[in-house]
Design a protein around this motif. Structure first.
Motif, PDB file in Angstrom:
ATOM      1  N   CYS A   8       5.328   2.090  -5.845  1.00 51.87           N
ATOM      2  CA  CYS A   8       4.530   1.065  -5.176  1.00 51.87           C
ATOM      3  C   CYS A   8       5.443  -0.106  -4.814  1.00 51.87           C
ATOM      4  O   CYS A   8       6.038  -0.735  -5.686  1.00 51.87           O
ATOM      5  CB  CYS A   8       3.392   0.606  -6.087  1.00 51.87           C
ATOM      6  N   THR A  12       4.313  -3.545  -6.343  1.00 55.03           N
ATOM      7  CA  THR A  12       4.617  -3.735  -7.759  1.00 55.03           C
ATOM      8  C   THR A  12       6.099  -4.041  -7.947  1.00 55.03           C
ATOM      9  O   THR A  12       6.461  -4.924  -8.729  1.00 55.03           O
ATOM     10  CB  THR A  12       4.240  -2.474  -8.555  1.00 55.03           C
ATOM     11  N   THR A  41       1.028  -0.004   5.999  1.00 56.85           N
ATOM     12  CA  THR A  41      -0.074   0.801   5.486  1.00 56.85           C
ATOM     13  C   THR A  41      -0.966   1.316   6.609  1.00 56.85           C
ATOM     14  O   THR A  41      -1.905   2.047   6.363  1.00 56.85           O
ATOM     15  CB  THR A  41      -0.905  -0.039   4.500  1.00 56.85           C
ATOM     16  N   ARG A  57      -3.042   6.696  -0.219  1.00 57.04           N
ATOM     17  CA  ARG A  57      -2.076   6.380  -1.272  1.00 57.04           C
ATOM     18  C   ARG A  57      -0.974   7.415  -1.384  1.00 57.04           C
ATOM     19  O   ARG A  57       0.173   7.086  -1.674  1.00 57.04           O
ATOM     20  CB  ARG A  57      -2.785   6.313  -2.626  1.00 57.04           C
ATOM     21  N   ASN A  99       1.430   3.588  -2.801  1.00 54.56           N
ATOM     22  CA  ASN A  99       0.850   2.426  -3.472  1.00 54.56           C
ATOM     23  C   ASN A  99       0.094   2.845  -4.719  1.00 54.56           C
ATOM     24  O   ASN A  99      -0.461   3.937  -4.791  1.00 54.56           O
ATOM     25  CB  ASN A  99      -0.126   1.694  -2.544  1.00 54.56           C
ATOM     26  N   SER A 100       0.049   1.948  -5.689  1.00 52.61           N
ATOM     27  CA  SER A 100      -0.782   2.202  -6.861  1.00 52.61           C
ATOM     28  C   SER A 100      -2.242   1.968  -6.479  1.00 52.61           C
ATOM     29  O   SER A 100      -2.541   1.403  -5.423  1.00 52.61           O
ATOM     30  CB  SER A 100      -0.378   1.278  -8.008  1.00 52.61           C
ATOM     31  N   TRP A 130      -3.150  -1.806  -5.917  1.00 51.28           N
ATOM     32  CA  TRP A 130      -2.632  -2.412  -4.692  1.00 51.28           C
ATOM     33  C   TRP A 130      -3.198  -1.760  -3.446  1.00 51.28           C
ATOM     34  O   TRP A 130      -3.351  -2.414  -2.415  1.00 51.28           O
ATOM     35  CB  TRP A 130      -1.112  -2.384  -4.692  1.00 51.28           C
ATOM     36  N   GLN A 131      -3.522  -0.475  -3.517  1.00 49.81           N
ATOM     37  CA  GLN A 131      -4.141   0.178  -2.365  1.00 49.81           C
ATOM     38  C   GLN A 131      -5.507  -0.446  -2.079  1.00 49.81           C
ATOM     39  O   GLN A 131      -5.860  -0.679  -0.925  1.00 49.81           O
ATOM     40  CB  GLN A 131      -4.280   1.680  -2.612  1.00 49.81           C
TER      41      GLN A 131
END
Length: 85
Positions: A11, A14, A32, A42, A47-48, A51-52
């Motif tokens: 990610c 992060t 994105t 994702r 992305n985690s 965060w997504q």
């Protein structure tokens, strides 16, 4: 028969230690979005989950404020929608 191994995706939010995603920051959101302004999943972005979800909310807010279009016609697909003309 060997199974195909994929590289682990990290990610980027992060790793960069970003605390907030602003809906007005289109440079951050463009990674994105696909070329047709769709939100990429994702598994493609890496992305985690946390965060997504935040990115999705920011993109939806930007769409509501007309910073990003909701849809793009097939005939008007652009290579990079964020290029300045």
């Amino acid at each position: 028969m060997e199974r195909k191994r994929y590289s682990k995706r990290y990610c980027k939010y992060t790793e960069a230690k970003i605390s907030f995603i602003d809906y007005k920051d289109l440079d951050m959101l463009k990674h994105t979005l696909s070329e047709r302004y769709k939100i990429m999943p994702r598994r493609l972005t890496g992305n985690s989950k946390k965060w997504q979800e935040r990115v999705e909310v920011a993109i939806k807010r930007a769409r509501h404020m007309a910073l990003i279009p909701y849809i793009v016609d097939r005939k008007k697909v652009v290579d990079s929608p964020f290029k300045q003309h």
